[in-house]
Design a protein around this motif. Structure first.
Motif, PDB file in Angstrom:
ATOM      1  N   ALA A   1       0.845  -1.201   0.000  1.00 60.98           N
ATOM      2  CA  ALA A   1       0.000   0.000   0.000  1.00 60.98           C
ATOM      3  C   ALA A   1       0.877   1.246   0.000  1.00 60.98           C
ATOM      4  O   ALA A   1       1.878   1.315   0.711  1.00 60.98           O
ATOM      5  CB  ALA A   1      -0.923   0.000   1.218  1.00 60.98           C
TER       6      ALA A   1
ATOM      7  N   VAL B   1      -3.226   5.158   0.184  1.00 57.68           N
ATOM      8  CA  VAL B   1      -4.044   3.998   0.546  1.00 57.68           C
ATOM      9  C   VAL B   1      -3.942   3.723   2.044  1.00 57.68           C
ATOM     10  O   VAL B   1      -4.947   3.416   2.705  1.00 57.68           O
ATOM     11  CB  VAL B   1      -3.615   2.766  -0.268  1.00 57.68           C
ATOM     12  CG1 VAL B   1      -4.308   1.512   0.264  1.00 57.68           C
ATOM     13  CG2 VAL B   1      -3.933   2.973  -1.740  1.00 57.68           C
ATOM     14  N   THR B   2      -2.753   3.829   2.599  1.00 65.07           N
ATOM     15  CA  THR B   2      -2.559   3.562   4.024  1.00 65.07           C
ATOM     16  C   THR B   2      -3.376   4.525   4.886  1.00 65.07           C
ATOM     17  O   THR B   2      -4.008   4.117   5.866  1.00 65.07           O
ATOM     18  CB  THR B   2      -1.067   3.672   4.387  1.00 65.07           C
ATOM     19  OG1 THR B   2      -0.318   2.749   3.597  1.00 65.07           O
ATOM     20  CG2 THR B   2      -0.845   3.377   5.856  1.00 65.07           C
TER      21      THR B   2
ATOM     22  N   PHE C   1      -6.061   6.611   3.878  1.00 63.94           N
ATOM     23  CA  PHE C   1      -7.495   6.707   3.615  1.00 63.94           C
ATOM     24  C   PHE C   1      -8.232   5.367   3.710  1.00 63.94           C
ATOM     25  O   PHE C   1      -9.438   5.342   3.996  1.00 63.94           O
ATOM     26  CB  PHE C   1      -7.729   7.327   2.237  1.00 63.94           C
ATOM     27  CG  PHE C   1      -7.440   8.797   2.195  1.00 63.94           C
ATOM     28  CD1 PHE C   1      -8.363   9.722   2.669  1.00 63.94           C
ATOM     29  CD2 PHE C   1      -6.235   9.260   1.701  1.00 63.94           C
ATOM     30  CE1 PHE C   1      -8.086  11.073   2.631  1.00 63.94           C
ATOM     31  CE2 PHE C   1      -5.948  10.614   1.665  1.00 63.94           C
ATOM     32  CZ  PHE C   1      -6.878  11.533   2.137  1.00 63.94           C
ATOM     33  N   GLN C   2      -7.535   4.261   3.465  1.00 68.79           N
ATOM     34  CA  GLN C   2      -8.224   2.965   3.474  1.00 68.79           C
ATOM     35  C   GLN C   2      -7.872   2.088   4.672  1.00 68.79           C
ATOM     36  O   GLN C   2      -8.521   1.068   4.886  1.00 68.79           O
ATOM     37  CB  GLN C   2      -7.916   2.217   2.173  1.00 68.79           C
ATOM     38  CG  GLN C   2      -8.427   2.928   0.935  1.00 68.79           C
ATOM     39  CD  GLN C   2      -8.251   2.107  -0.331  1.00 68.79           C
ATOM     40  OE1 GLN C   2      -8.156   0.878  -0.283  1.00 68.79           O
ATOM     41  NE2 GLN C   2      -8.212   2.775  -1.483  1.00 68.79           N
ATOM     42  N   VAL C   3      -6.865   2.479   5.427  1.00 67.87           N
ATOM     43  CA  VAL C   3      -6.499   1.704   6.612  1.00 67.87           C
ATOM     44  C   VAL C   3      -6.668   2.539   7.881  1.00 67.87           C
ATOM     45  O   VAL C   3      -7.425   2.175   8.784  1.00 67.87           O
ATOM     46  CB  VAL C   3      -5.044   1.185   6.503  1.00 67.87           C
ATOM     47  CG1 VAL C   3      -4.647   0.435   7.783  1.00 67.87           C
ATOM     48  CG2 VAL C   3      -4.892   0.283   5.301  1.00 67.87           C
TER      49      VAL C   3
ATOM     50  N   PRO D   1     -10.515   4.478   8.317  1.00 73.59           N
ATOM     51  CA  PRO D   1     -11.586   3.605   8.818  1.00 73.59           C
ATOM     52  C   PRO D   1     -11.349   3.129  10.244  1.00 73.59           C
ATOM     53  O   PRO D   1     -12.301   2.940  11.014  1.00 73.59           O
ATOM     54  CB  PRO D   1     -11.569   2.432   7.832  1.00 73.59           C
ATOM     55  CG  PRO D   1     -10.962   2.987   6.583  1.00 73.59           C
ATOM     56  CD  PRO D   1      -9.938   3.976   7.047  1.00 73.59           C
TER      57      PRO D   1
END
Length: 271
Positions: free
Chosen positions: A177, A181-182, A184-186, A189
């Motif tokens: 990632a 990505v790290t 916004f997606q990890v 959330p």
């Protein structure tokens, strides 16, 4: 005394053991019944000056009269609007800023000293300069509410973001990632439930500053009504305003709690 009896604990005193919904309701109603019962008793026995502390019946009758005869509903809606606008603006700034500070130590090193210093400045101290800058319209009121919550909210969100388990981030990076990505997606959330909790806590702070904001050259809102009542020693109207603010704050708090349960039901079993 038997071993079984030695191991027993009073049910209400067990650590982190949840109570039933029925017990929670009875407890909530009971504490308010105790509060208003003491108030009625003190008023009925003449322990308090009725001019300064009118009985509850008079205060609730005043609430009805304010809404029915004096257009208090418009003041309430204006106050709600001010709280929501200022709080929404604070969230729009605090959420990305707090997440960035918690995710990137380089950003935190720059902003943390600045944000931490502003947290210790009382928001009401800005009233004179806000009036000089923005006049007596809506802007200084919204600015005061905004300043009263923004720096605390940024700090809470940054702290929650720092508490994300390191294993989640390391796993994401190991799987290839990138930075976007790290975050916004990890990370986002993972921290979102705590962000909602922080927002719920800080919304209460906005309500506490509402009366201060509305006494600043204001003719509308709950605080303005309370200041008019003070001039004529109408204590029942002042207490009516306090009760209405408390009821509104509780309603918003319950709405946030319900939203949290609906969005993150999987966290309820962990409490």
């Amino acid at each position: 005394m038997t071993t079984a009896s030695k191991g027993r604990r009073p049910r209400l005193l067990q650590v982190r053991v949840p109570v039933s919904g029925r017990q929670r309701l009875i407890s909530a109603l009971g504490i308010w019944a105790l509060f208003f019962g003491a108030w009625i008793l003190a008023s009925g026995l003449g322990w308090v000056n009725p001019i300064l502390v009118p009985p509850p019946g008079q205060v609730f009758a005043t609430i009805v009269r304010l809404f029915a005869e004096q257009g208090f509903g418009a003041d309430v809606l204006i106050s709600i609007g001010r709280v929501l606008i200022a709080f929404a603006l604070a969230c729009l700034v605090a959420v990305p800023l707090g997440v960035a500070m918690g995710a990137f130590p380089a950003i935190d090193a720059v902003l943390a000293p600045f944000v931490s210093a502003w947290r210790y400045l009382p928001a009401p101290s800005f009233i004179p300069i806000l009036l000089m800058w923005f006049g007596t319209g809506e802007t200084p009121k919204l600015a005061l509410l905004f300043l009263g919550v923004i720096f605390f909210l940024v700090t809470l969100i940054a702290d929650h973001t720092r508490e994300i388990r390191k294993e989640l981030i390391e796993t994401a990076l190991t799987l290839g990632a990138n930075r976007r990505v790290t975050v916004f997606q990890v990370m986002l959330p993972a921290v979102l439930p705590n962000i909602l909790v922080a927002m719920r806590q800080m919304l209460a702070v906005v309500w506490t500053y509402l009366v201060i904001a509305e006494i600043v050259a204001s003719t509308t809102g709950i605080g303005a009504m309370m200041m008019r009542a003070r001039r004529f020693l109408k204590t029942d109207e002042i207490l009516a305003g306090i009760i209405v603010i408390g009821a509104l704050g509780m309603a918003f708090d319950m709405a946030f709690a319900l939203l949290h349960r609906r969005l993150f039901p999987y966290l309820e079993d962990k409490r």
